[in-house]
Design a protein around this motif. Structure first.
Motif, PDB file in Angstrom:
ATOM      1  N   GLN A 100     -24.191  -0.900  28.233  1.00  0.00           N
ATOM      2  CA  GLN A 100     -25.572  -0.457  28.272  1.00  0.00           C
ATOM      3  C   GLN A 100     -26.476  -1.654  28.527  1.00  0.00           C
ATOM      4  N   SER A 101     -27.790  -1.473  28.388  1.00  0.00           N
ATOM      5  CA  SER A 101     -28.712  -2.594  28.581  1.00  0.00           C
ATOM      6  C   SER A 101     -29.947  -2.397  27.719  1.00  0.00           C
ATOM      7  N   GLU A 102     -30.674  -3.485  27.557  1.00  0.00           N
ATOM      8  CA  GLU A 102     -31.964  -3.460  26.894  1.00  0.00           C
ATOM      9  C   GLU A 102     -32.857  -4.408  27.671  1.00  0.00           C
ATOM     10  N   GLY A 103     -33.712  -3.849  28.508  1.00  0.00           N
ATOM     11  CA  GLY A 103     -34.479  -4.669  29.423  1.00  0.00           C
ATOM     12  C   GLY A 103     -33.538  -5.320  30.417  1.00  0.00           C
ATOM     13  N   VAL A 121     -24.292  -4.330  18.448  1.00  0.00           N
ATOM     14  CA  VAL A 121     -24.526  -4.640  19.855  1.00  0.00           C
ATOM     15  C   VAL A 121     -23.926  -5.994  20.196  1.00  0.00           C
ATOM     16  N   MET A 122     -23.190  -6.046  21.283  1.00  0.00           N
ATOM     17  CA  MET A 122     -22.630  -7.283  21.798  1.00  0.00           C
ATOM     18  C   MET A 122     -23.358  -7.634  23.089  1.00  0.00           C
ATOM     19  N   LYS A 123     -24.018  -8.770  23.127  1.00  0.00           N
ATOM     20  CA  LYS A 123     -24.710  -9.184  24.340  1.00  0.00           C
ATOM     21  C   LYS A 123     -23.712  -9.772  25.333  1.00  0.00           C
ATOM     22  N   VAL A 124     -23.860  -9.393  26.594  1.00  0.00           N
ATOM     23  CA  VAL A 124     -22.973  -9.893  27.640  1.00  0.00           C
ATOM     24  C   VAL A 124     -23.802 -10.418  28.802  1.00  0.00           C
TER      25      VAL A 124
END
Length: 399
Positions: A100-103, A121-124
């Protein structure tokens, strides 16, 4: 990324013409051979859980995953996620991973078994990512923009290892023995990663002009690779280092699913069909009509195969063989079951930049004129899908 589209497309037309002749004998099944599920929003990603629940992502700005209990034709619950959820994968204990994404920040959301929303949430790294899960729960993350594959062990709070793949890996499958296979679309190759290894053992050439995309490992270890530009499926025998044979299918095949009984399903995105290849067969025995722009697939617990039709925003259900113990889907299933990561840490270097926050983690009879223009579109708009808005003209967006 546009790479001499006219020249490549022209070459594709020539080879595709032969593929069309080879597939002309296939029988196109009627719509009566398939059923439908009620789709919600813009379906894109798909996966099946160990309890038989079918998950379908709604690739809309708000973001959600719709869950279908076994036997349901409409979702009974909706899981709240981040923006634009795409790839899905489910662990053997029922944990759901969502790309998914956030901004501008790409993420992997973690949904606990039975939960109604993303809890971790894991940022990639920026861009699209493909997810697959091994039987013991290891998460594989394909990083196309970094030409790599990252592995997170079940229960760990960090990336165990990041493995170099070829240029632009787009899909990954894991064989029963734990060997992982990454399809490198721009290079026309498949990277082979032994179970638990920190680096690949070798690379298999599929064809520089083939544009391999979807990939799946059958229960017997045979690997099938869908080649968008050559309209065929490359077959790699268990332990093989070269392509053993090629099976002609429909136009612009994108995704592959190897079902529990060994039957292989291939979505042909330009002629809106699914090619069906029996286990071990040298050709597709039937072609089934799907919706507009079929893509990812998953096998349900009853053995049926569900196809996501991206442009028509629908789900087609194909009768399948016995599901047996349906493997945890990697290709969207398909998108089907990847096995284990092998579990060795052996001090492999980890690209921390890839993960900022370590959190636990369908074609016979089509004309060559259409094929020529379609081939150009597939190349120039690689890995893209059409979406229409209520108040907007049709546009192309990244898949």
């Amino acid at each position: 990324m546009i790479h001499q589209p006219l020249r490549r497309a022209a070459g594709a037309v020539s080879s595709a013409g032969m593929a069309l002749l080879a597939t002309a004998a296939l029988v196109l099944a009627s719509a009566a051979d398939s059923k439908a599920l009620d789709a919600v929003g813009q379906p894109l990603g798909i996966a099946t859980g160990p309890d038989g629940t079918l998950y379908v992502s709604d690739d809309a700005y708000a973001g959600a995953v719709n869950a279908y209990a076994p036997g349901e034709t409409a979702p009974s619950r909706t899981i709240k996620t981040g923006r634009g959820p795409t790839s899905l994968a489910v662990t053997p204990d029922g944990t759901l991973y969502v790309a998914q994404s956030e901004g501008a920040q790409s993420q992997i959301g973690v949904v606990a078994p039975g939960a109604g929303e993303v809890s971790l949430v894991m940022k990639v790294s920026y861009g699209t990512h493909w997810l697959a899960v091994g039987p013991e729960g290891s998460l594989y993350v394909v990083n196309p923009d970094e030409d790599s594959v990252s592995v997170v062990k079940a229960g760990d709070a960090w990336v165990q290892r990041t493995i170099q793949a070829g240029p632009d890996p787009v899909r990954l499958a894991v064989a029963k023995d734990g060997t992982a296979y990454a399809a490198n679309e721009l290079a026309g190759t498949v990277t082979v990663i032994p179970a638990g290894a920190p680096w690949p053992s070798h690379t298999i050439d599929v064809g520089a002009k083939a544009h391999p995309h979807g990939i799946a490992a059958a229960p017997d270890g045979t690997v099938y690779v869908a080649n968008i530009m050559t309209n065929d499926v490359a077959v790699i025998e268990p332990g093989g280092t070269t392509v053993a044979r090629r099976i002609p299918v429909g136009q612009a095949p994108q995704e592959v699913l190897a079902a529990a009984d060994g039957t292989v399903y291939v979505t042909n995105s330009l002629d809106d069909t699914v090619s069906v290849i029996p286990a071990g067969a040298a050709s597709a025995t039937r072609t089934v009509a799907a919706g507009d722009d079929p893509g990812r697939m998953a096998q349900r617990g009853d053995g049926s195969v569900v196809v996501v039709n991206r442009h028509s925003r629908s789900l087609t259900v194909l009768d399948g063989g016995p599901a047996g113990a349906v493997a945890v889907p990697a290709i969207g299933g398909e998108e089907p079951a990847p096995p284990a990561d092998g579990g060795a840490s052996n001090g492999a270097a980890i690209a921390q930049a890839s993960f900022d926050v370590p959190v636990a983690a369908v074609a016979a009879g089509a004309g060559l004129g259409l094929l020529a223009s379609a081939a150009i579109l597939v190349l120039v708009l690689r890995r893209r899908r059409k979406i229409s808005g209520a108040d907007a003209a049709e546009v192309w967006a990244l898949d």
